[in-house]
Design a protein around this motif. Structure first.
Motif, PDB file in Angstrom:
ATOM      1  N   HIS A  34       0.811  -1.158   0.383  1.00 31.15           N
ATOM      2  CA  HIS A  34      -0.192   0.247  -0.580  1.00 31.15           C
ATOM      3  C   HIS A  34       0.552   1.264   0.467  1.00 31.15           C
ATOM      4  O   HIS A  34       0.255   2.673  -0.058  1.00 31.15           O
ATOM      5  CB  HIS A  34      -0.636  -0.191   1.013  1.00 31.15           C
ATOM      6  CG  HIS A  34      -2.223  -0.847   1.172  1.00 31.15           C
ATOM      7  ND1 HIS A  34      -3.315  -1.057  -0.071  1.00 31.15           N
ATOM      8  CD2 HIS A  34      -2.234  -2.209   1.837  1.00 31.15           C
ATOM      9  CE1 HIS A  34      -3.913  -1.851   0.303  1.00 31.15           C
ATOM     10  NE2 HIS A  34      -3.484  -2.603   0.757  1.00 31.15           N
ATOM     11  N   PHE A  35       2.605   1.094   0.128  1.00 35.81           N
ATOM     12  CA  PHE A  35       2.850   2.409   0.955  1.00 35.81           C
ATOM     13  C   PHE A  35       4.480   2.416  -0.156  1.00 35.81           C
ATOM     14  O   PHE A  35       4.904   1.197  -0.165  1.00 35.81           O
ATOM     15  CB  PHE A  35       2.870   2.632   2.004  1.00 35.81           C
ATOM     16  CG  PHE A  35       1.887   2.702   2.535  1.00 35.81           C
ATOM     17  CD1 PHE A  35       1.515   3.910   2.754  1.00 35.81           C
ATOM     18  CD2 PHE A  35       1.647   1.807   4.000  1.00 35.81           C
ATOM     19  CE1 PHE A  35       0.049   4.211   3.390  1.00 35.81           C
ATOM     20  CE2 PHE A  35       0.218   2.299   4.279  1.00 35.81           C
ATOM     21  CZ  PHE A  35      -0.250   3.091   4.425  1.00 35.81           C
ATOM     22  N   SER A  36       4.802   3.470  -0.585  1.00 37.02           N
ATOM     23  CA  SER A  36       6.402   3.098  -1.200  1.00 37.02           C
ATOM     24  C   SER A  36       7.176   4.538  -0.345  1.00 37.02           C
ATOM     25  O   SER A  36       6.242   5.752  -0.020  1.00 37.02           O
ATOM     26  CB  SER A  36       5.834   3.294  -2.576  1.00 37.02           C
ATOM     27  OG  SER A  36       5.527   4.985  -2.901  1.00 37.02           O
ATOM     28  N   ALA A  37       8.419   4.250  -0.036  1.00 34.36           N
ATOM     29  CA  ALA A  37       9.377   5.185  -0.036  1.00 34.36           C
ATOM     30  C   ALA A  37       9.378   6.310  -0.391  1.00 34.36           C
ATOM     31  O   ALA A  37       8.950   6.528  -2.178  1.00 34.36           O
ATOM     32  CB  ALA A  37      10.648   4.634   0.996  1.00 34.36           C
ATOM     33  N   ARG A  42      13.247  13.596  -1.722  1.00 33.10           N
ATOM     34  CA  ARG A  42      12.554  14.526  -0.954  1.00 33.10           C
ATOM     35  C   ARG A  42      12.706  14.714   0.286  1.00 33.10           C
ATOM     36  O   ARG A  42      11.273  15.187   1.090  1.00 33.10           O
ATOM     37  CB  ARG A  42      11.298  13.375  -1.763  1.00 33.10           C
ATOM     38  CG  ARG A  42      10.725  14.144  -3.129  1.00 33.10           C
ATOM     39  CD  ARG A  42      10.640  15.057  -3.219  1.00 33.10           C
ATOM     40  NE  ARG A  42       9.406  15.496  -2.927  1.00 33.10           N
ATOM     41  CZ  ARG A  42       7.589  15.065  -2.561  1.00 33.10           C
ATOM     42  NH1 ARG A  42       7.621  14.036  -3.981  1.00 33.10           N
ATOM     43  NH2 ARG A  42       7.085  16.016  -1.781  1.00 33.10           N
ATOM     44  N   THR A  43      13.509  14.196   1.511  1.00 29.03           N
ATOM     45  CA  THR A  43      13.576  14.329   2.394  1.00 29.03           C
ATOM     46  C   THR A  43      15.481  15.151   3.091  1.00 29.03           C
ATOM     47  O   THR A  43      15.205  15.587   1.320  1.00 29.03           O
ATOM     48  CB  THR A  43      13.962  12.927   3.218  1.00 29.03           C
ATOM     49  OG1 THR A  43      15.195  12.738   2.503  1.00 29.03           O
ATOM     50  CG2 THR A  43      12.883  11.935   3.073  1.00 29.03           C
ATOM     51  N   VAL A 150      10.605  16.059   6.433  1.00 24.05           N
ATOM     52  CA  VAL A 150      10.681  16.864   7.470  1.00 24.05           C
ATOM     53  C   VAL A 150      10.807  15.753   8.650  1.00 24.05           C
ATOM     54  O   VAL A 150      11.902  16.178   9.844  1.00 24.05           O
ATOM     55  CB  VAL A 150      10.758  18.094   7.835  1.00 24.05           C
ATOM     56  CG1 VAL A 150      11.711  19.233   6.792  1.00 24.05           C
ATOM     57  CG2 VAL A 150       9.753  18.892   7.966  1.00 24.05           C
ATOM     58  N   GLY A 151       9.700  15.270   9.332  1.00 22.48           N
ATOM     59  CA  GLY A 151       9.313  14.717  10.739  1.00 22.48           C
ATOM     60  C   GLY A 151       8.604  14.198  10.466  1.00 22.48           C
ATOM     61  O   GLY A 151       8.205  13.511   9.486  1.00 22.48           O
TER      62      GLY A 151
END
Length: 185
Positions: A34-37, A42-43, A150-151
């Motif tokens: 369901h998710f991708s890093a 982008r961090t 960022v957090g």
């Protein structure tokens, strides 16, 4: 501060900003489906949150959740506000080199397209959601290719209208320490 725990332990009243626990193989597989890093580009690893301006907190609020035949789901929402100044960190006894505080008053929420008042959902359930920072010149943009992660959000002080999270650096340091000790993160 972080805590490590087993899934059925009661952690109410803990003074930890975040907790780590080992996921089972089935859960990891479901999450990966369901998710991708986000790519590292982008961090942003910050030494302080005092220089942040506009921030968004994104996650899945409980108030928008549904339970259909034992399957829980929720819509993703993003909550935008302005990062706090040093006096707010001092008032809450938090360190801007580890934490992010964002001013967010749910009663002042507006719809992004028209800026008309909008009854936004509560932040309950969004804990663990992403905190993004928007460049000053894009503070009102709706182009999600612009902000940087960022957090991670963890606490909402409703009466004060303050959303609190942790910068990414403490997570990365904790994961590194766990790997050095022979654990897996």
């Amino acid at each position: 501060m972080y805590a490590s725990f087993i899934a059925d332990e009661d952690r109410k009243g803990d003074n930890a900003d975040f907790a780590l626990f080992k996921l089972g193989a089935q859960c990891k597989k479901a999450l990966n489906h369901h998710f991708s890093a986000l790519p590292q580009t982008r961090t942003e690893l910050l030494n302080t949150s005092l220089e942040l301006g506009c921030c968004s907190i994104s996650g899945y609020p409980v108030s928008k959740g549904t339970n259909k035949s034992g399957q829980l789901s929720s819509e993703i929402y993003s909550f935008r506000g302005v990062a706090a100044k040093a006096t707010t960190y001092e008032k809450l006894g938090l360190d801007p080199s580890a934490n992010i505080i964002v001013h967010y008053d749910r009663s002042r929420a507006v719809y992004p397209g028209t800026l008309q008042p909008f009854p936004g959902p509560a932040l309950r359930g969004v804990s663990g959601g992403a905190i993004f920072s928007w460049p000053k010149e894009h503070a009102l943009s709706d182009d999600w290719s612009i902000p940087s992660l960022v957090g991670i959000f963890h606490t909402y002080h409703k009466d004060e209208g303050l959303a609190v999270g942790s910068l990414l650096m403490p997570y990365i340091a904790t994961i590194g320490l766990m790997q050095m000790k022979g654990g897996q993160a």
